[in-house]
Design a protein around this motif. Structure first.
Motif, PDB file in Angstrom:
ATOM      1  N   PRO A 203     -14.694  -5.739  -7.960  1.00 50.62           N
ATOM      2  CA  PRO A 203     -14.088  -4.474  -8.386  1.00 50.62           C
ATOM      3  C   PRO A 203     -13.146  -3.998  -7.283  1.00 50.62           C
ATOM      4  N   ALA A 204     -12.173  -3.198  -7.650  1.00 51.48           N
ATOM      5  CA  ALA A 204     -11.203  -2.729  -6.664  1.00 51.48           C
ATOM      6  C   ALA A 204     -10.853  -1.267  -6.914  1.00 51.48           C
ATOM      7  N   PRO A 205     -11.779  -0.358  -6.589  1.00 55.02           N
ATOM      8  CA  PRO A 205     -11.423   1.063  -6.686  1.00 55.02           C
ATOM      9  C   PRO A 205     -10.238   1.357  -5.767  1.00 55.02           C
ATOM     10  N   LEU A 206      -9.477   2.388  -6.112  1.00 51.29           N
ATOM     11  CA  LEU A 206      -8.208   2.625  -5.425  1.00 51.29           C
ATOM     12  C   LEU A 206      -8.166   4.000  -4.758  1.00 51.29           C
ATOM     13  N   LEU A 207      -7.697   4.014  -3.521  1.00 47.91           N
ATOM     14  CA  LEU A 207      -7.328   5.270  -2.875  1.00 47.91           C
ATOM     15  C   LEU A 207      -5.871   5.567  -3.197  1.00 47.91           C
ATOM     16  N   HIS A 208      -5.580   6.802  -3.540  1.00 46.82           N
ATOM     17  CA  HIS A 208      -4.210   7.216  -3.824  1.00 46.82           C
ATOM     18  C   HIS A 208      -3.612   7.812  -2.542  1.00 46.82           C
ATOM     19  N   ILE A 209      -2.566   7.194  -2.047  1.00 43.72           N
ATOM     20  CA  ILE A 209      -1.973   7.606  -0.771  1.00 43.72           C
ATOM     21  C   ILE A 209      -0.509   7.944  -0.991  1.00 43.72           C
ATOM     22  N   TRP A 210      -0.088   9.074  -0.482  1.00 42.49           N
ATOM     23  CA  TRP A 210       1.317   9.470  -0.534  1.00 42.49           C
ATOM     24  C   TRP A 210       2.117   8.555   0.376  1.00 42.49           C
ATOM     25  N   ARG A 211       3.181   7.969  -0.163  1.00 46.21           N
ATOM     26  CA  ARG A 211       3.945   6.975   0.604  1.00 46.21           C
ATOM     27  C   ARG A 211       4.397   7.520   1.966  1.00 46.21           C
ATOM     28  N   ASP A 212       4.799   8.762   2.003  1.00 48.50           N
ATOM     29  CA  ASP A 212       5.269   9.335   3.267  1.00 48.50           C
ATOM     30  C   ASP A 212       4.167   9.380   4.321  1.00 48.50           C
ATOM     31  N   ASP A 213       2.904   9.358   3.868  1.00 45.54           N
ATOM     32  CA  ASP A 213       1.800   9.351   4.833  1.00 45.54           C
ATOM     33  C   ASP A 213       1.649   8.007   5.521  1.00 45.54           C
ATOM     34  N   SER A 214       2.348   6.983   5.049  1.00 51.29           N
ATOM     35  CA  SER A 214       2.295   5.671   5.694  1.00 51.29           C
ATOM     36  C   SER A 214       3.443   5.484   6.685  1.00 51.29           C
ATOM     37  N   LEU A 215       4.187   6.549   6.946  1.00 54.90           N
ATOM     38  CA  LEU A 215       5.319   6.476   7.873  1.00 54.90           C
ATOM     39  C   LEU A 215       4.915   6.900   9.274  1.00 54.90           C
ATOM     40  N   ASN A 216       5.439   6.201  10.259  1.00 55.89           N
ATOM     41  CA  ASN A 216       5.405   6.655  11.644  1.00 55.89           C
ATOM     42  C   ASN A 216       6.776   7.237  11.961  1.00 55.89           C
ATOM     43  N   GLU A 217       6.820   8.481  12.347  1.00 56.54           N
ATOM     44  CA  GLU A 217       8.086   9.128  12.683  1.00 56.54           C
ATOM     45  C   GLU A 217       8.053   9.571  14.135  1.00 56.54           C
ATOM     46  N   TYR A 218       9.049   9.136  14.890  1.00 57.60           N
ATOM     47  CA  TYR A 218       9.111   9.523  16.295  1.00 57.60           C
ATOM     48  C   TYR A 218      10.560   9.499  16.751  1.00 57.60           C
ATOM     49  N   GLU A 219      10.801  10.022  17.954  1.00 50.82           N
ATOM     50  CA  GLU A 219      12.149  10.078  18.516  1.00 50.82           C
ATOM     51  C   GLU A 219      12.183   9.396  19.869  1.00 50.82           C
ATOM     52  N   GLU A 220      13.301   8.763  20.172  1.00 50.42           N
ATOM     53  CA  GLU A 220      13.509   8.079  21.449  1.00 50.42           C
ATOM     54  C   GLU A 220      14.627   8.799  22.201  1.00 50.42           C
ATOM     55  N   ASP A 221      14.319   9.243  23.421  1.00 54.08           N
ATOM     56  CA  ASP A 221      15.317   9.913  24.275  1.00 54.08           C
ATOM     57  C   ASP A 221      16.015   8.884  25.159  1.00 54.08           C
ATOM     58  N   TYR A 222      17.343   8.953  25.213  1.00 50.19           N
ATOM     59  CA  TYR A 222      18.126   8.026  26.020  1.00 50.19           C
ATOM     60  C   TYR A 222      18.724   8.740  27.235  1.00 50.19           C
ATOM     61  N   ASP A 223      19.123   7.926  28.237  1.00 50.33           N
ATOM     62  CA  ASP A 223      19.640   8.482  29.486  1.00 50.33           C
ATOM     63  C   ASP A 223      20.898   9.317  29.285  1.00 50.33           C
ATOM     64  N   ALA A 269      -6.267 -16.186  -9.121  1.00 50.35           N
ATOM     65  CA  ALA A 269      -6.833 -14.882  -9.470  1.00 50.35           C
ATOM     66  C   ALA A 269      -5.706 -13.987  -9.967  1.00 50.35           C
ATOM     67  N   PHE A 270      -6.071 -12.949 -10.693  1.00 52.69           N
ATOM     68  CA  PHE A 270      -5.070 -11.976 -11.139  1.00 52.69           C
ATOM     69  C   PHE A 270      -5.692 -10.588 -11.128  1.00 52.69           C
ATOM     70  N   ILE A 271      -4.826  -9.593 -11.162  1.00 57.00           N
ATOM     71  CA  ILE A 271      -5.262  -8.197 -11.121  1.00 57.00           C
ATOM     72  C   ILE A 271      -5.186  -7.621 -12.525  1.00 57.00           C
ATOM     73  N   ARG A 272      -6.209  -6.884 -12.899  1.00 57.35           N
ATOM     74  CA  ARG A 272      -6.184  -6.219 -14.202  1.00 57.35           C
ATOM     75  C   ARG A 272      -6.861  -4.856 -14.074  1.00 57.35           C
ATOM     76  N   TRP A 273      -6.451  -3.937 -14.931  1.00 54.08           N
ATOM     77  CA  TRP A 273      -7.071  -2.619 -14.947  1.00 54.08           C
ATOM     78  C   TRP A 273      -8.479  -2.719 -15.519  1.00 54.08           C
TER      79      TRP A 273
END
Length: 279
Positions: A203-223, A269-273
């Motif tokens: 069985p494969a129960p599913l967690l529903h995750i907002w795509r934006d929650d899978s993002l790493n967002e950061y900033e890089e400071d340059y000289d 194997a295959f996936i089915r609902w």
């Protein structure tokens, strides 16, 4: 942003603060035989694995498995939404209260005096919503609470019969993890027994995750004083199903299913609902 995600029993198992019967062990860390710096496939899968859940006490057959989320989860994370969920100490206090009540009424819980006394006791406990929830509302349930404890009484079906499990449960040990036969794939899932075409592998129960929650967002400071923002998807995305244009990720979290690899030429194997009522 997703900080931590533990599939398998780490995600399937619920918490009951008064019935915790398992404990976690730390996961192992390795790259499944691949070199972390020279093998290109190593960046596609997590090097954490073999996170185990073991019994911390005797667990009778058919009993639900419970892990410890920590009291902070109910007190700080859920805050007022779950303020009436008893903690372990509330069930312990509840057990002491019903024992004192039982001895006071000499086991006669159905008399007018006993019912009046139990109503008064619950009124005294009303200032503590968690303790009040741990106490039986009906004094006729106290003999059962004496036998089982208030925690066990709070979940009437915490122990299922083998017949119920045969009818409503699903097998979770058809596959096991191992070193994949695919080059650069790391780990894979292997059948533990012969499976016929059309059999449910897992069985494969599913967690529903907002795509934006899978993002790493950061900033890089340059000289030179400039700042460049970066947006990178986390490794989590490799373990999810989704459409490229969808904002929703579906993460399967039952044991070992995350190890099933892709084969576009000869898949077995295959996936089915699911057509089950509660899935």
């Amino acid at each position: 942003r997703v900080e931590s995600l533990i599939p398998g029993l780490g995600a399937l198992v619920n918490c009951h603060p008064g019935l915790i019967n398992t404990q976690f062990s730390r996961p192992k860390t390795n790259s499944a035989g691949l070199h972390r710096y020279s093998d290109p496939g190593v960046g596609a899968f997590s090097n954490f694995h073999d996170f185990t859940v073991s019994a911390s006490q005797h667990i009778q057959a058919g009993m639900e498995i419970f892990v410890d989320y920590g009291e902070d989860y109910f007190v700080d994370v859920l805050e007022n939404d779950w303020i009436h969920i008893p903690m372990e100490e509330d069930y312990e206090k509840g057990d002491n209260i019903i024992w004192m009540f039982w001895k006071t009424v000499h086991g006669q819980v159905d008399t007018a005096h006993a019912k009046l006394l139990w109503t008064f006791i619950r009124q005294l406990a009303a200032h503590n919503g968690r303790l009040l929830a741990a106490l039986p509302s009906d004094p006729n349930d106290i003999p059962k609470a004496i036998k089982l404890g208030t925690a066990m009484l709070s979940v009437p079906n915490v122990v299922r019969t083998s017949e119920w499990l045969e009818k409503n449960g699903q097998c979770l040990d058809n596959i096991r993890p191992g070193q994949s036969t695919l080059e650069q794939a790391g780990r894979g899932a292997f059948a533990t027994r012969p499976l016929r075409m059309g059999d449910v592998i897992a069985p494969a129960p599913l967690l529903h995750i907002w795509r934006d929650d899978s993002l790493n967002e950061y900033e890089e400071d340059y000289d030179d004083g400039t700042v460049q923002p970066f947006h990178e998807y986390q490794l989590l995305l490799n373990y999810c199903f989704s459409h490229p244009r969808s904002s929703l990720l579906l993460y399967p979290y039952s044991p070992v299913v995350n190890y099933i690899n892709h084969d576009g030429k000869e898949p077995n194997a295959f996936i089915r609902w699911s057509d089950r009522n509660h899935h």
